[in-house]
Design a protein around this motif. Structure first.
Motif, mmCIF file in Angstrom:
data_model
loop_
_atom_site.group_PDB
_atom_site.id
_atom_site.type_symbol
_atom_site.label_atom_id
_atom_site.label_comp_id
_atom_site.label_asym_id
_atom_site.label_seq_id
_atom_site.Cartn_x
_atom_site.Cartn_y
_atom_site.Cartn_z
ATOM 1 N N ARG A 1 0.888 -1.166 0.000
ATOM 2 C CA ARG A 1 0.000 0.000 0.000
ATOM 3 C C ARG A 1 0.924 1.214 0.000
ATOM 4 O O ARG A 1 1.680 1.433 0.947
ATOM 5 C CB ARG A 1 -0.909 0.035 1.236
ATOM 6 N N VAL A 2 0.917 1.976 -1.086
ATOM 7 C CA VAL A 2 1.813 3.107 -1.281
ATOM 8 C C VAL A 2 0.973 4.377 -1.370
ATOM 9 O O VAL A 2 0.005 4.439 -2.128
ATOM 10 C CB VAL A 2 2.639 2.940 -2.578
ATOM 11 N N PHE A 3 1.378 5.392 -0.612
ATOM 12 C CA PHE A 3 0.672 6.671 -0.590
ATOM 13 C C PHE A 3 1.664 7.778 -0.905
ATOM 14 O O PHE A 3 2.792 7.763 -0.407
ATOM 15 C CB PHE A 3 0.039 6.903 0.783
ATOM 16 N N LYS A 4 1.256 8.727 -1.753
ATOM 17 C CA LYS A 4 2.100 9.864 -2.123
ATOM 18 C C LYS A 4 1.416 11.152 -1.675
ATOM 19 O O LYS A 4 0.215 11.341 -1.900
ATOM 20 C CB LYS A 4 2.306 9.925 -3.645
ATOM 21 N N GLY A 5 2.197 12.012 -1.049
ATOM 22 C CA GLY A 5 1.641 13.270 -0.564
ATOM 23 C C GLY A 5 2.706 14.121 0.067
ATOM 24 O O GLY A 5 3.829 14.228 -0.438
ATOM 25 N N VAL B 1 -4.832 5.062 -7.153
ATOM 26 C CA VAL B 1 -5.722 3.910 -7.080
ATOM 27 C C VAL B 1 -7.143 4.452 -7.084
ATOM 28 O O VAL B 1 -7.436 5.466 -6.455
ATOM 29 C CB VAL B 1 -5.450 3.112 -5.781
ATOM 30 N N MET B 2 -8.030 3.812 -7.819
ATOM 31 C CA MET B 2 -9.431 4.224 -7.849
ATOM 32 C C MET B 2 -10.292 3.183 -7.153
ATOM 33 O O MET B 2 -10.073 1.999 -7.371
ATOM 34 C CB MET B 2 -9.908 4.409 -9.290
ATOM 35 N N PRO B 3 -11.265 3.553 -6.345
ATOM 36 C CA PRO B 3 -11.545 4.920 -5.948
ATOM 37 C C PRO B 3 -10.403 5.485 -5.100
ATOM 38 O O PRO B 3 -9.659 4.732 -4.479
ATOM 39 C CB PRO B 3 -12.828 4.805 -5.133
ATOM 40 N N ASP C 1 -2.459 10.401 -1.123
ATOM 41 C CA ASP C 1 -3.363 9.493 -1.828
ATOM 42 C C ASP C 1 -2.643 8.206 -2.192
ATOM 43 O O ASP C 1 -1.447 8.211 -2.483
ATOM 44 C CB ASP C 1 -3.888 10.143 -3.118
ATOM 45 N N GLU C 2 -3.411 7.098 -2.210
ATOM 46 C CA GLU C 2 -2.843 5.807 -2.577
ATOM 47 C C GLU C 2 -2.550 5.790 -4.075
ATOM 48 O O GLU C 2 -3.355 6.231 -4.885
ATOM 49 C CB GLU C 2 -3.790 4.664 -2.216
ATOM 50 N N VAL C 3 -1.376 5.239 -4.415
ATOM 51 C CA VAL C 3 -0.951 5.111 -5.810
ATOM 52 C C VAL C 3 -0.668 3.652 -6.120
ATOM 53 O O VAL C 3 -0.504 2.822 -5.229
ATOM 54 C CB VAL C 3 0.284 5.992 -6.112
#
Length: 174
Positions: A16-20, A52-54, A76-78
């Motif tokens: 689970r990768v998040f960018k911000g 990632v959607m949603p 947000d998750e990517v």
């Protein structure tokens, strides 16, 4: 009021990768810094590629250092690591044992209060009686708030969904 928890424990099947972005804060300033962090993330949110959607937005407070300060992250998750130059990354690797707990609330305005109640019920009630312990030392944080929106059935409106994801490991010598 007792909080009833619906806890699902399992290892993550994928990263689970998040960018911000993040800032350094402390308990005395975290509430004022939360709005600052939200503004900073809003300014770079359109630069996040490969979402990632949603869309799932993570909010996470790192472990406090000796001086009482910690990293406060929002992103947000990517789909994958890398890319998104200039943005910070939060990674929860595949195989990490996590407990996911839904946070139920009636109005978005009460979501933060309900998250605090669920977090307290988890750490003070559920966790001590389980065969798990907090593994915050492994990733540098204990839990992540995950926000996303779902379409409501038979309505055009969307509903915000909040889950808490706790980082765990099995107790040793228990």
């Amino acid at each position: 009021m007792a909080v009833k928890l619906d806890v699902a424990v399992a290892p993550l099947g994928r990263d689970r990768v998040f960018k911000g972005c993040s800032l350094v804060t402390c308990d005395e300033k975290v509430f004022s810094d939360a709005s600052t962090l939200a503004r900073e993330f809003a300014a770079v949110k359109n630069d996040v590629a490969g979402r990632v959607m949603p869309v799932v937005t993570a909010v996470c407070a790192g472990n406090a250092g000796d001086d009482g300060t910690y990293r406060y992250f929002m992103g947000d998750e990517v789909e994958k690591r890398g890319g998104n130059k200039g943005l910070e990354e939060l990674l929860v690797p595949a195989g990490t044992l996590v407990a996911v707990v839904p946070v139920k609330f009636h109005m978005e305005a009460s979501a933060a209060l309900r998250a605090a109640q669920v977090r307290q019920a988890f750490y003070d009630g559920w966790l001590p009686g389980s065969c798990y312990e907090c593994a915050s030392d492994e990733l540098g944080f204990a839990d992540v708030e995950l926000y996303h929106y779902r379409k409501r059935r038979f309505r055009r409106a969307k509903k915000m969904v909040l889950n808490l994801m706790f980082v765990l490991r099995e107790k040793t010598g228990a």
